[in-house]
Design a protein around this motif. Structure first.
Motif, PDB file in Angstrom:
ATOM      1  N   ILE A 101     -61.432  11.754   5.165  1.00  0.00           N
ATOM      2  CA  ILE A 101     -62.204  12.893   5.674  1.00  0.00           C
ATOM      3  C   ILE A 101     -63.666  12.483   5.663  1.00  0.00           C
ATOM      4  O   ILE A 101     -64.147  11.881   4.697  1.00  0.00           O
ATOM      5  CB  ILE A 101     -61.957  14.154   4.810  1.00  0.00           C
ATOM      6  CG1 ILE A 101     -60.615  14.783   5.227  1.00  0.00           C
ATOM      7  CG2 ILE A 101     -63.092  15.161   4.967  1.00  0.00           C
ATOM      8  CD1 ILE A 101     -60.200  15.970   4.394  1.00  0.00           C
ATOM      9  N   GLU A 102     -64.347  12.778   6.763  1.00  0.00           N
ATOM     10  CA  GLU A 102     -65.777  12.466   6.834  1.00  0.00           C
ATOM     11  C   GLU A 102     -66.520  13.793   6.746  1.00  0.00           C
ATOM     12  O   GLU A 102     -66.346  14.675   7.583  1.00  0.00           O
ATOM     13  CB  GLU A 102     -66.078  11.759   8.158  1.00  0.00           C
ATOM     14  CG  GLU A 102     -67.513  11.279   8.259  1.00  0.00           C
ATOM     15  CD  GLU A 102     -67.770  10.414   9.512  1.00  0.00           C
ATOM     16  OE1 GLU A 102     -68.958  10.218   9.812  1.00  0.00           O
ATOM     17  OE2 GLU A 102     -66.814   9.953  10.171  1.00  0.00           O
ATOM     18  N   GLN A 103     -67.321  13.945   5.687  1.00  0.00           N
ATOM     19  CA  GLN A 103     -67.990  15.231   5.471  1.00  0.00           C
ATOM     20  C   GLN A 103     -69.311  15.320   6.236  1.00  0.00           C
ATOM     21  O   GLN A 103     -70.032  14.339   6.373  1.00  0.00           O
ATOM     22  CB  GLN A 103     -68.276  15.415   3.970  1.00  0.00           C
ATOM     23  CG  GLN A 103     -67.019  15.539   3.122  1.00  0.00           C
ATOM     24  CD  GLN A 103     -67.372  16.097   1.758  1.00  0.00           C
ATOM     25  OE1 GLN A 103     -67.366  17.295   1.543  1.00  0.00           O
ATOM     26  NE2 GLN A 103     -67.723  15.213   0.832  1.00  0.00           N
ATOM     27  N   PHE A 104     -69.621  16.537   6.663  1.00  0.00           N
ATOM     28  CA  PHE A 104     -70.847  16.808   7.431  1.00  0.00           C
ATOM     29  C   PHE A 104     -71.979  17.182   6.462  1.00  0.00           C
ATOM     30  O   PHE A 104     -71.756  17.930   5.509  1.00  0.00           O
ATOM     31  CB  PHE A 104     -70.558  17.966   8.390  1.00  0.00           C
ATOM     32  CG  PHE A 104     -71.676  18.281   9.340  1.00  0.00           C
ATOM     33  CD1 PHE A 104     -72.268  17.283  10.108  1.00  0.00           C
ATOM     34  CD2 PHE A 104     -72.118  19.581   9.508  1.00  0.00           C
ATOM     35  CE1 PHE A 104     -73.293  17.581  11.015  1.00  0.00           C
ATOM     36  CE2 PHE A 104     -73.146  19.894  10.414  1.00  0.00           C
ATOM     37  CZ  PHE A 104     -73.717  18.888  11.163  1.00  0.00           C
ATOM     38  N   PHE A 123     -67.396   9.811   2.848  1.00  0.00           N
ATOM     39  CA  PHE A 123     -65.975   9.578   3.144  1.00  0.00           C
ATOM     40  C   PHE A 123     -65.092   9.904   1.937  1.00  0.00           C
ATOM     41  O   PHE A 123     -65.347   9.430   0.834  1.00  0.00           O
ATOM     42  CB  PHE A 123     -65.742   8.118   3.546  1.00  0.00           C
ATOM     43  CG  PHE A 123     -66.460   7.745   4.812  1.00  0.00           C
ATOM     44  CD1 PHE A 123     -66.120   8.340   6.030  1.00  0.00           C
ATOM     45  CD2 PHE A 123     -67.484   6.798   4.805  1.00  0.00           C
ATOM     46  CE1 PHE A 123     -66.782   8.004   7.208  1.00  0.00           C
ATOM     47  CE2 PHE A 123     -68.146   6.452   5.969  1.00  0.00           C
ATOM     48  CZ  PHE A 123     -67.799   7.053   7.178  1.00  0.00           C
ATOM     49  N   LEU A 124     -64.071  10.705   2.180  1.00  0.00           N
ATOM     50  CA  LEU A 124     -63.112  11.032   1.130  1.00  0.00           C
ATOM     51  C   LEU A 124     -61.752  10.476   1.550  1.00  0.00           C
ATOM     52  O   LEU A 124     -61.235  10.860   2.612  1.00  0.00           O
ATOM     53  CB  LEU A 124     -62.997  12.556   0.950  1.00  0.00           C
ATOM     54  CG  LEU A 124     -64.300  13.335   0.717  1.00  0.00           C
ATOM     55  CD1 LEU A 124     -64.026  14.826   0.774  1.00  0.00           C
ATOM     56  CD2 LEU A 124     -64.908  12.962  -0.638  1.00  0.00           C
ATOM     57  N   PRO A 125     -61.139   9.579   0.751  1.00  0.00           N
ATOM     58  CA  PRO A 125     -59.858   8.987   1.166  1.00  0.00           C
ATOM     59  C   PRO A 125     -58.714   9.998   1.083  1.00  0.00           C
ATOM     60  O   PRO A 125     -58.714  10.880   0.220  1.00  0.00           O
ATOM     61  CB  PRO A 125     -59.658   7.839   0.167  1.00  0.00           C
ATOM     62  CG  PRO A 125     -60.492   8.197  -1.009  1.00  0.00           C
ATOM     63  CD  PRO A 125     -61.618   9.051  -0.533  1.00  0.00           C
ATOM     64  N   LEU A 126     -57.733   9.866   1.988  1.00  0.00           N
ATOM     65  CA  LEU A 126     -56.553  10.729   1.982  1.00  0.00           C
ATOM     66  C   LEU A 126     -55.394   9.991   1.313  1.00  0.00           C
ATOM     67  O   LEU A 126     -55.330   8.760   1.369  1.00  0.00           O
ATOM     68  CB  LEU A 126     -56.160  11.081   3.420  1.00  0.00           C
ATOM     69  CG  LEU A 126     -57.180  11.915   4.201  1.00  0.00           C
ATOM     70  CD1 LEU A 126     -56.845  11.914   5.687  1.00  0.00           C
ATOM     71  CD2 LEU A 126     -57.235  13.346   3.687  1.00  0.00           C
ATOM     72  N   ASN A 127     -54.477  10.728   0.686  1.00  0.00           N
ATOM     73  CA  ASN A 127     -53.312  10.077   0.067  1.00  0.00           C
ATOM     74  C   ASN A 127     -52.221   9.813   1.118  1.00  0.00           C
ATOM     75  O   ASN A 127     -52.416  10.097   2.310  1.00  0.00           O
ATOM     76  CB  ASN A 127     -52.784  10.898  -1.123  1.00  0.00           C
ATOM     77  CG  ASN A 127     -52.306  12.279  -0.659  1.00  0.00           C
ATOM     78  OD1 ASN A 127     -51.967  12.476   0.517  1.00  0.00           O
ATOM     79  ND2 ASN A 127     -52.287  13.226  -1.584  1.00  0.00           N
ATOM     80  N   ASP A 128     -51.070   9.311   0.670  1.00  0.00           N
ATOM     81  CA  ASP A 128     -50.002   8.942   1.610  1.00  0.00           C
ATOM     82  C   ASP A 128     -49.475  10.136   2.402  1.00  0.00           C
ATOM     83  O   ASP A 128     -48.933   9.997   3.494  1.00  0.00           O
ATOM     84  CB  ASP A 128     -48.832   8.259   0.877  1.00  0.00           C
ATOM     85  CG  ASP A 128     -49.274   6.905   0.310  1.00  0.00           C
ATOM     86  OD1 ASP A 128     -50.333   6.408   0.762  1.00  0.00           O
ATOM     87  OD2 ASP A 128     -48.590   6.353  -0.575  1.00  0.00           O
ATOM     88  N   GLY A 187     -51.389  12.317   3.571  1.00  0.00           N
ATOM     89  CA  GLY A 187     -52.465  12.730   4.474  1.00  0.00           C
ATOM     90  C   GLY A 187     -53.283  13.886   3.926  1.00  0.00           C
ATOM     91  O   GLY A 187     -53.866  14.671   4.678  1.00  0.00           O
ATOM     92  N   GLU A 188     -53.321  14.021   2.573  1.00  0.00           N
ATOM     93  CA  GLU A 188     -54.111  15.108   1.976  1.00  0.00           C
ATOM     94  C   GLU A 188     -55.079  14.535   0.945  1.00  0.00           C
ATOM     95  O   GLU A 188     -54.966  13.383   0.539  1.00  0.00           O
ATOM     96  CB  GLU A 188     -53.178  16.123   1.304  1.00  0.00           C
ATOM     97  CG  GLU A 188     -52.292  16.830   2.318  1.00  0.00           C
ATOM     98  CD  GLU A 188     -51.441  17.916   1.686  1.00  0.00           C
ATOM     99  OE1 GLU A 188     -51.877  18.490   0.662  1.00  0.00           O
ATOM    100  OE2 GLU A 188     -50.334  18.176   2.213  1.00  0.00           O
ATOM    101  N   LEU A 189     -56.030  15.382   0.509  1.00  0.00           N
ATOM    102  CA  LEU A 189     -57.003  14.956  -0.508  1.00  0.00           C
ATOM    103  C   LEU A 189     -56.387  15.095  -1.896  1.00  0.00           C
ATOM    104  O   LEU A 189     -55.749  16.110  -2.201  1.00  0.00           O
ATOM    105  CB  LEU A 189     -58.251  15.835  -0.446  1.00  0.00           C
ATOM    106  CG  LEU A 189     -59.276  15.569   0.654  1.00  0.00           C
ATOM    107  CD1 LEU A 189     -60.381  16.605   0.564  1.00  0.00           C
ATOM    108  CD2 LEU A 189     -59.871  14.174   0.530  1.00  0.00           C
ATOM    109  N   ASP A 190     -56.575  14.108  -2.757  1.00  0.00           N
ATOM    110  CA  ASP A 190     -56.127  14.227  -4.146  1.00  0.00           C
ATOM    111  C   ASP A 190     -57.187  14.962  -4.963  1.00  0.00           C
ATOM    112  O   ASP A 190     -58.368  14.962  -4.613  1.00  0.00           O
ATOM    113  CB  ASP A 190     -55.917  12.825  -4.745  1.00  0.00           C
ATOM    114  CG  ASP A 190     -54.579  12.236  -4.304  1.00  0.00           C
ATOM    115  OD1 ASP A 190     -53.634  13.022  -4.083  1.00  0.00           O
ATOM    116  OD2 ASP A 190     -54.489  10.987  -4.171  1.00  0.00           O
ATOM    117  N   GLY A 191     -56.753  15.531  -6.072  1.00  0.00           N
ATOM    118  CA  GLY A 191     -57.702  16.097  -7.036  1.00  0.00           C
ATOM    119  C   GLY A 191     -58.401  17.351  -6.525  1.00  0.00           C
ATOM    120  O   GLY A 191     -58.086  17.891  -5.474  1.00  0.00           O
TER     121      GLY A 191
END
Length: 522
Positions: free
Chosen positions: A188-191, A199-204, A206-210
């Motif tokens: 995810i690229e935040q504005f 940049f926030l990485p997605l898990n397998d 396709g969602e955000l962890d934590g």
């Protein structure tokens, strides 16, 4: 692999097409910023500050804030050399844009998120489709309230008849724009956040962890739902389908706030084609073949008002250009030494010593070149495919206000006509000068440039819209066929042309003279 092949494979040459005001010049500026070609993007709106867009250089463009000529810009990014051709968005300049589209290997289409697909975009899209060139889509102005992203995707498919694939997906828009869900890079690229949080990485899955604040928003859940829908029911993306012009990858972002532009550029460079073979009358010419060749797709007079110069824009189609080399002009068979050459960043020019297939260079022109000319190192002469020329629809009778300035008047007209935006006609006996153009703005630019660049004030008398038709069997045409409703003139190549008042006049003429075979340009 030879060095030449490696060089050619690193080239990416594209044009940006859009409706006026969709953000084309702004996007171009941001791309140049990433390429390190400029230090600060000149905002297009800031006219009072004297900060103009880098890619708009002509005086009339600075006054109106529109691009009326195609600029060429070059920069290096990520081991690739990028050539961008910025095209006029204004419909009165569509002919210049059509020719520019003949010189690129892919196109980037910008769509305003609030307005969707507009008339001019549709027209230019059709040319790309006709040429079968890959099209990338950038949906701009997400920082403002716009239409639903799914609605825009549907419109692409219905109006343009091309399948679309969302490379990323917006999370909200306007005041509630939080960023983009990047399907391709799985992040995810935040504005509007600090760089380290961008940049926030997605898990397998396709969602955000934590725990993350963006997850508290219903807009995040909505984006996840939309992306799931796209995964299940959306189109399949393959490089082959892109190369064939069957599918367009879609990117969402905001050029003005420089959001999503870098992601777009990096993904574009990953998928965009390197220079492709070009059709000619002796078959396709391969870009990595040893012999140099190219074609002139644009001629621009007076880019430097201090030197009254003319530059022919050349797309290199094969081999390697080296300054000082001798080439043959296929149309005349004449040998020409290419000793002055230049690369562009709007009005900043650098001398080019070496360039390869895919690059666009400028060569100084003392009157040798015409639009569409093929230049080649080969002993056997050939011609690349013809460039489109439009049939003009609007006509003006033009004279110099000051009779003493006839010489400057004719010089100015001849030079500006060779750029291909206006067409020149003369009446048979009196040799009155009549200009034809596709749009009204062309005449305004002509008048402005005659005054500022050639110091000639002109008088322009509108003779309205006419239907221009050329004649296949000229030898059967008689002077007596000319009348006020079907005026007989000559074009600059001395071909006879009838200018008909309207459809009725043309039909009446054809009924009366069925033997005369008429035809139109594009």
């Amino acid at each position: 692999m030879t060095t030449l092949q490696n060089e050619v494979l690193s080239r990416r040459t594209f044009a940006i097409i859009s409706h006026p005001d969709a953000g084309k010049t702004t996007l171009t500026e941001q791309l140049l910023l990433f390429g390190g070609a400029i230090r600060a993007a000149g905002t297009v709106k800031g006219k009072k500050t004297g900060k103009y867009a880098t890619s708009d250089w002509m005086e009339i463009e600075k006054q109106r804030g529109i691009s009326v000529t195609s600029s060429v810009m070059q920069f290096d990014y990520d081991h690739k050399r990028v050539n961008i051709l910025d095209t006029p968005g204004h419909q009165d300049f569509s002919e210049d844009t059509y020719r520019t589209l003949m010189a690129v290997d892919s196109a980037v289409m910008i769509i305003d998120a609030a307005k969707g697909i507009e008339a001019q975009t549709l027209k230019l899209f059709k040319v790309c489709k006709m040429r079968g060139i890959p099209i990338f889509t950038f949906v701009n102005k997400l920082d403002r309230q716009g239409r639903e992203p799914l609605e825009i995707m549907e419109e692409l498919e219905e109006v343009l008849g091309i399948e679309s694939y969302a490379m990323n997906w917006p999370i909200g828009m306007g005041k509630e724009f939080l960023g983009i869900y990047d399907r391709h890079h799985k992040r995810i690229e935040q504005f509007r956040v600090e760089d380290h949080e961008r940049f926030l990485p997605l898990n397998d899955e396709g969602e955000l962890d934590g725990d993350h604040s963006i997850k508290q928003s219903g807009l995040y859940d909505q984006a996840l739902e939309d992306v799931m829908l796209l995964e299940e029911a959306g189109n399949e993306f393959t490089e082959e389908r892109l190369a064939n012009g069957e599918i367009t990858p879609v990117f969402f972002g905001s050029a003005l706030t420089n959001f999503g532009v870098q992601t777009f550029l990096e993904t574009y460079l990953e998928f965009a084609p390197a220079p492709q073979p070009r059709e000619s009358d002796i078959g396709p010419i391969a870009p990595a073949s040893e012999e140099f060749s190219g074609f002139v797709f644009k001629i621009q007079a007076n880019m430097n008002p201090a030197h009254r110069d003319r530059i022919a824009f050349l797309r290199i189609c094969s081999g390697k250009f080296e300054r000082g080399m001798s080439v043959q002009l296929s149309r005349t068979g004449k040998t020409i030494k290419l000793s002055s050459s230049t690369s562009f960043l709007a009005d900043d020019r650098n001398t080019v010593d070496v360039a390869v297939s895919g690059d666009i260079i400028g060569i100084y022109d003392t009157g040798n070149y015409q639009i569409g000319d093929t230049i080649t190192e080969s002993k056997k002469s050939f011609h690349f495919e013809k460039l489109p020329q439009f049939t003009p629809e609007l006509f003006m009778r033009v004279t110099a206000k000051n009779v003493m300035k006839q010489k400057h008047f004719h010089k100015g007209i001849n030079q500006l006509v060779q750029e291909g935006a206006i067409q020149l006609y003369k009446t048979l006996r009196t040799e009155d000068v009549i200009l034809g153009a596709v749009g009204q703005l062309q005449f305004e630019v002509f008048e402005h440039r005659m005054k500022n660049e050639y110091n000639v004030d002109v008088m322009m008398e509108n003779i309205g819209s006419k239907i221009a038709r050329w004649i296949e069997n000229e030898n059967e045409v008689k002077d007596s066929m000319s009348s006020s409703r079907s005026m007989l003139v000559k074009d600059r190549h001395d071909r006879l042309v009838f200018l008909f008042e309207n459809d009725f006049a043309m039909r009446w003429f054809s009924d009366k003279h069925p033997d005369i075979k008429l035809y139109s340009l594009l």
